[in-house]
Structure formats: structure tokens, C-alpha cells
Design an enzyme around this catalytic site. Structure first.
Site, PDB file in Angstrom:
ATOM      1  N   SER A  18       0.468  -1.248  -2.201  1.00 51.92           N
ATOM      2  CA  SER A  18       0.946  -2.590  -1.838  1.00 51.92           C
ATOM      3  C   SER A  18       0.140  -3.184  -0.688  1.00 51.92           C
ATOM      4  O   SER A  18      -0.178  -2.499   0.286  1.00 51.92           O
ATOM      5  CB  SER A  18       2.417  -2.497  -1.423  1.00 51.92           C
ATOM      6  OG  SER A  18       2.878  -3.765  -1.016  1.00 51.92           O
ATOM      7  N   LYS A  42       1.720  -6.943  -3.355  1.00 48.76           N
ATOM      8  CA  LYS A  42       2.028  -7.167  -1.947  1.00 48.76           C
ATOM      9  C   LYS A  42       3.552  -7.226  -1.792  1.00 48.76           C
ATOM     10  O   LYS A  42       4.247  -7.636  -2.729  1.00 48.76           O
ATOM     11  CB  LYS A  42       1.383  -8.512  -1.541  1.00 48.76           C
ATOM     12  CG  LYS A  42       1.683  -8.984  -0.147  1.00 48.76           C
ATOM     13  CD  LYS A  42       0.938  -8.176   0.883  1.00 48.76           C
ATOM     14  CE  LYS A  42       1.386  -8.538   2.303  1.00 48.76           C
ATOM     15  NZ  LYS A  42       1.039  -7.506   3.284  1.00 48.76           N
ATOM     16  N   ILE A  68      -0.596  -7.567   9.211  1.00 53.37           N
ATOM     17  CA  ILE A  68      -0.566  -8.800   8.415  1.00 53.37           C
ATOM     18  C   ILE A  68       0.792  -9.478   8.616  1.00 53.37           C
ATOM     19  O   ILE A  68       0.870 -10.701   8.704  1.00 53.37           O
ATOM     20  CB  ILE A  68      -0.800  -8.491   6.915  1.00 53.37           C
ATOM     21  CG1 ILE A  68      -2.118  -7.723   6.693  1.00 53.37           C
ATOM     22  CG2 ILE A  68      -0.755  -9.772   6.077  1.00 53.37           C
ATOM     23  CD1 ILE A  68      -3.382  -8.489   6.935  1.00 53.37           C
ATOM     24  N   GLY A  69       1.841  -8.667   8.712  1.00 54.39           N
ATOM     25  CA  GLY A  69       3.173  -9.242   8.947  1.00 54.39           C
ATOM     26  C   GLY A  69       3.826  -9.762   7.678  1.00 54.39           C
ATOM     27  O   GLY A  69       4.554 -10.754   7.713  1.00 54.39           O
ATOM     28  N   ASN A 124      10.023  -1.512   0.289  1.00 53.54           N
ATOM     29  CA  ASN A 124       9.269  -1.231   1.511  1.00 53.54           C
ATOM     30  C   ASN A 124      10.253  -1.199   2.673  1.00 53.54           C
ATOM     31  O   ASN A 124      10.579  -2.224   3.256  1.00 53.54           O
ATOM     32  CB  ASN A 124       8.211  -2.320   1.717  1.00 53.54           C
ATOM     33  CG  ASN A 124       7.458  -2.142   3.021  1.00 53.54           C
ATOM     34  OD1 ASN A 124       7.613  -1.133   3.717  1.00 53.54           O
ATOM     35  ND2 ASN A 124       6.640  -3.116   3.372  1.00 53.54           N
ATOM     36  N   CYS A 127       7.692  -0.923   6.833  1.00 56.19           N
ATOM     37  CA  CYS A 127       6.603  -1.733   7.385  1.00 56.19           C
ATOM     38  C   CYS A 127       6.633  -1.692   8.912  1.00 56.19           C
ATOM     39  O   CYS A 127       7.631  -2.068   9.522  1.00 56.19           O
ATOM     40  CB  CYS A 127       6.694  -3.177   6.917  1.00 56.19           C
ATOM     41  SG  CYS A 127       5.314  -4.149   7.573  1.00 56.19           S
ATOM     42  N   ILE A 188       2.903   7.894   1.915  1.00 56.51           N
ATOM     43  CA  ILE A 188       3.543   7.312   3.081  1.00 56.51           C
ATOM     44  C   ILE A 188       3.028   5.875   3.306  1.00 56.51           C
ATOM     45  O   ILE A 188       1.968   5.504   2.797  1.00 56.51           O
ATOM     46  CB  ILE A 188       3.198   8.109   4.379  1.00 56.51           C
ATOM     47  CG1 ILE A 188       1.679   8.213   4.552  1.00 56.51           C
ATOM     48  CG2 ILE A 188       3.887   9.429   4.454  1.00 56.51           C
ATOM     49  CD1 ILE A 188       1.200   8.864   5.854  1.00 56.51           C
ATOM     50  N   ASN A 189       3.741   5.126   4.135  1.00 58.50           N
ATOM     51  CA  ASN A 189       3.232   3.856   4.626  1.00 58.50           C
ATOM     52  C   ASN A 189       2.303   4.146   5.828  1.00 58.50           C
ATOM     53  O   ASN A 189       2.023   5.296   6.140  1.00 58.50           O
ATOM     54  CB  ASN A 189       4.402   2.949   5.036  1.00 58.50           C
ATOM     55  CG  ASN A 189       4.071   1.474   4.861  1.00 58.50           C
ATOM     56  OD1 ASN A 189       2.966   1.037   5.192  1.00 58.50           O
ATOM     57  ND2 ASN A 189       5.013   0.710   4.358  1.00 58.50           N
ATOM     58  N   GLY A 240      -2.173   7.403   1.077  1.00 62.65           N
ATOM     59  CA  GLY A 240      -2.638   7.592   2.449  1.00 62.65           C
ATOM     60  C   GLY A 240      -4.035   8.165   2.458  1.00 62.65           C
ATOM     61  O   GLY A 240      -4.229   9.371   2.313  1.00 62.65           O
TER      62      GLY A 240
HETATM   63  C1  LIG Z   1      -4.157  -4.785   4.775  1.00 60.72           C
HETATM   64  C2  LIG Z   1      -2.976  -3.947   4.378  1.00 60.72           C
HETATM   65  C3  LIG Z   1      -1.789  -4.567   4.005  1.00 60.72           C
HETATM   66  C4  LIG Z   1      -0.688  -3.808   3.637  1.00 60.72           C
HETATM   67  N1  LIG Z   1       0.465  -4.437   3.238  1.00 60.72           N
HETATM   68  C5  LIG Z   1       1.512  -3.704   2.797  1.00 60.72           C
HETATM   69  C6  LIG Z   1       2.679  -4.341   2.288  1.00 60.72           C
HETATM   70  O1  LIG Z   1       2.773  -5.569   2.209  1.00 60.72           O
HETATM   71  N2  LIG Z   1       3.710  -3.550   1.880  1.00 60.72           N
HETATM   72  C7  LIG Z   1       3.657  -2.183   1.921  1.00 60.72           C
HETATM   73  O2  LIG Z   1       4.621  -1.516   1.510  1.00 60.72           O
HETATM   74  N3  LIG Z   1       2.543  -1.546   2.379  1.00 60.72           N
HETATM   75  C8  LIG Z   1       1.482  -2.273   2.816  1.00 60.72           C
HETATM   76  N4  LIG Z   1       0.360  -1.634   3.256  1.00 60.72           N
HETATM   77  C9  LIG Z   1       0.326  -0.157   3.298  1.00 60.72           C
HETATM   78  C10 LIG Z   1      -0.353   0.428   2.055  1.00 60.72           C
HETATM   79  O3  LIG Z   1       0.333   0.104   0.883  1.00 60.72           O
HETATM   80  C11 LIG Z   1      -0.479   1.971   2.180  1.00 60.72           C
HETATM   81  O4  LIG Z   1       0.808   2.554   2.278  1.00 60.72           O
HETATM   82  C12 LIG Z   1      -1.297   2.372   3.389  1.00 60.72           C
HETATM   83  O5  LIG Z   1      -2.398   1.510   3.527  1.00 60.72           O
HETATM   84  C13 LIG Z   1      -1.791   3.815   3.319  1.00 60.72           C
HETATM   85  O6  LIG Z   1      -2.689   3.997   2.263  1.00 60.72           O
HETATM   86  P1  LIG Z   1      -4.307   3.947   2.451  1.00 60.72           P
HETATM   87  O7  LIG Z   1      -4.619   4.856   3.602  1.00 60.72           O
HETATM   88  O8  LIG Z   1      -4.840   4.399   1.131  1.00 60.72           O
HETATM   89  O9  LIG Z   1      -4.632   2.536   2.765  1.00 60.72           O
HETATM   90  C14 LIG Z   1      -0.768  -2.388   3.659  1.00 60.72           C
HETATM   91  C15 LIG Z   1      -1.957  -1.766   4.023  1.00 60.72           C
HETATM   92  C16 LIG Z   1      -3.064  -2.529   4.381  1.00 60.72           C
HETATM   93  C17 LIG Z   1      -4.342  -1.829   4.762  1.00 60.72           C
END
Ligand SMILES: Cc1cc2nc3c(=O)[nH]c(=O)nc-3n(C[C@H](O)[C@H](O)[C@H](O)COP(=O)(O)O)c2cc1C
Length: 301
Positions: A18, A42, A68-69, A124, A127, A188-189, A240
Site C-alpha cells: 500500500s 493506497k 505522506i500522511g 491499516n 500508520c 509489517i508497516n 518490509g
Molecule cells: C511512500 C510510502 C507510502 C506508504 N503509504 C502507505 C499507506 O498509505 N498505507 C499503508 O498501509 N502503508 C503504507 N506504506 C507502507 C508500505 O505499504 C510498507 O508496509 C512499508 O513500506 C514496508 O515495506 P517496504 O520496506 O518494502 O517498503 C507506505 C510506504 C511508503 C514508502
């Protein structure tokens, strides 16, 4: 490579994470989304959100920071303007839902329940980049169970709950989500982090802190997937720091049934394709009949 998650079949276990490819339109210009197991959108909230002002991303030596918020178009515009495109893509569709109150999670999920071609929602509750909502649900077992149980009443298809690593014991939250009726868990987030500009003496993000993602968090994510796998019976979607097919094999051995690719999409948008073909070769070379045979097969000392 077929993968079944809570009764829903996907072409393969590779999903987008996401927030890392919006609603799929841009990624579809790079490769057919049917090559993915599923696209995870998203986070969607009830009203549209602009998110935080820039700078809201920063690169560090050990990963990416973002705050991003939860910028998004809001659930009604998502259903009207974005969902028709996703419906045509012949890929799994998982809509990520966020909220600042239990009522908001419930209302967004209720509206999504009327939408065809949507396989699951992902809540989610983790966040780190908003003042209200997100992590405050995912760091409290009581609130976790409550929000899942309430959404369960209004959404008929499977619900995945996305867990925060920013807690004392992720397994307590996993069990609370299970008690609330979750069908699967995403682990994980991002981890709370910050970076500082030493000339201005200001944080490099207007939100002062953000979520750390990318290769730096992979060892943490793997340990949390393994811990949740040992302590909870729900299927796990691992995420992650995944960038290669070898990373995916590690996550599956630790207990993930499927995985999501996040930050790697910004570095190499076609990473999911390379991962899918690398996994096929790995399975064939070792005569492993089904990718599911890898799940949880870690040989521990
Ligand atoms: C730019 C950006 C925006 C993200 N926005 C969301 C979001 O809107 N909702 C959410 O559940 N996770 C969000 N995430 C978290 C990712 O879904 C993911 O859990 C996290 O990036 C870890 O995975 P990665 O290390 O492969 O990026 C965001 C991550 C990034 C980098």
C-alpha cells in the site's frame, strides 16, 4: 505459483504494498498488472486527504523515510474514478482502508462492501504518519480487536489487518486481530524514524518524523513474521524491505503465505516481474511442486 489466501486464489504470491503504487495506473504503464498476484491500493479514508506538505519523503543511508500522511482521493472518488480501472486489470485487488475513528473504518468498509471485483480489504491500523488513527489502533490490543470486529459486521469478504512494528509485542496485537475476526495479517508497516538537516537544524520531513522502509527493515520484518507465525494461526502477508526473489523465499520460510513489494518499486518498478520469474526458476531447480510448500519451513536451531 498459485496462492490461496483466506479462500481467495491469486495467480502468484507477489503483491504491491500500500502507498507504493497509488491506484495502479502508473505501474500498469510499465507491465500488465495481471502479472501480479494482487495490487494493494493506497490507504483510503472517508474524505479526500491532501496529506502533509513537502518535503514528505527523505532518503537516508539505511532506507527511505516518508510522512505522506495518508493523502488519498477518499472512498467515493476511489469507487467512482479508480475502481473501474482496477476491475479491468485481471489481477487481485486489495483495498487498504484507514481511519481516524472506529466509525470511519466501518463507514469506508461498508461502502467498499458494495463494490464488485474487490477481493479483500486490508485495514491499516499501523500508520505512523498521522496524529489520529493508524498506529493508535494498532498499538492497543483492545482497540485492534474492536475495530476488526466492527468492520467484520459490515464487510462480507476477507479482512487482512496490517500490523505495526512500533509496539512492545507484535504477537499480542496479532492475537487481538485474530480474536476480532481477522482473516489474515500483513506484517509489517514502517518503523518510526527521523533524519535531521544539520545546517537548518530541522528535521528533513515537515512532519518531523516518518516511517522507515526499504532494505534496512527487512531483518526486523522477517523476525516479526516468524514470531507471528509461531504465535497466531492466521495466514501472513510479509512485507518490509523485499527487493529480490531470494528475499521472498526468506519471508515464506519464516511463515509468509504471500508478500508485498514496497520501496523497491521506487527503485526498480519492474521488480515484481523479476521476482516472479526468479521464484519459478528456484522452485523448478529444486523440484518443489508448489510455492506453498515453502511456507513456515524454516529449520530453526
Ligand atoms: C511512500 C510510502 C507510502 C506508504 N503509504 C502507505 C499507506 O498509505 N498505507 C499503508 O498501509 N502503508 C503504507 N506504506 C507502507 C508500505 O505499504 C510498507 O508496509 C512499508 O513500506 C514496508 O515495506 P517496504 O520496506 O518494502 O517498503 C507506505 C510506504 C511508503 C514508502
Amino acid at each position: 505459483m498459485k496462492t490461496t489466501l483466506s479462500g481467495v486464489e491469486f495467480a502468484n504470491p507477489i503483491m504491491t504494498a500500500s502507498g507504493c503504487c497509488g491506484y495502479g495506473e502508473e505501474l500498469a504503464e510499465i507491465f500488465p498488472l495481471s502479472r501480479l498476484g494482487a495490487l494493494v491500493t493506497k490507504s483510503i479514508t472517508l474524505e479526500p486527504r491532501l496529506g502533509h506538505p513537502p518535503p514528505r519523503t527523505a532518503e537516508t543511508a539505511s532506507g527511505m523515510l516518508n510522512a505522506i500522511g495518508l493523502a488519498n482521493v477518499g472512498v467515493d472518488a476511489f469507487i467512482r474514478d479508480k475502481m473501474p480501472f482496477l476491475s479491468e486489470q485481471k489481477t487481485g485487488v486489495i483495498v487498504n482502508v484507514a481511519g481516524a475513528s472506529v466509525d470511519e473504518y466501518v463507514e469506508v468498509s461498508r461502502r467498499l462492501n458494495n463494490v464488485d471485483d474487490l477481493d479483500m480489504i486490508e485495514l491499516n491500523i499501523s500508520c505512523p504518519n498521522v496524529d489520529r488513527g493508524g498506529m493508535e489502533f494498532g498499538s492497543d490490543p483492545y482497540l485492534t480487536q474492536k475495530v476488526v470486529a466492527e468492520v467484520k459486521k459490515v464487510f462480507d469478504r476477507p479482512i487482512i489487518v496490517k500490523l505495526s512494528p512500533n509496539v512492545t509485542n507484535i504477537c499480542d496485537i496479532a492475537r487481538a486481530a485474530e480474536a476480532g475476526g481477522a482473516d489474515a495479517l500483513t506484517v509489517i508497516n514502517s518503523l518510526v524514524g527521523t533524519a535531521v538537516d544539520i545546517e537548518t537544524r530541522r528535521p528533513r520531513l515537515t512532519n518531523n518524523k516518518g516511517g522507515l522502509t526499504g532494505p534496512a527493515i527487512k531483518p526486523i520484518a522477517l523476525a516479526m513474521v516468524a514470531a507471528v507465525h509461531e504465535n497466531c494461526r492466521l495466514p501472513i502477508v510479509g512485507v518490509g524491505g523485499i527487493a529480490t526473489w531470494q528475499d521472498v523465499v526468506e519471508f515464506m520460510l519464516c511463515g509468509a503465505s504471500a508478500v508485498q513489494i514496497g520501496t523497491a518499486l521506487f527503485v526498480e518498478p519492474e521488480a515484481p516481474l523479476k521476482i516472479v520469474s526468479g521464484l519459478k526458476t528456484y522452485l523448478q531447480a529444486r523440484n518443489i511442486k508448489s510455492i506453498n510448500d515453502l511456507v513456515g519451513r524454516l529449520e530453526k536451531y
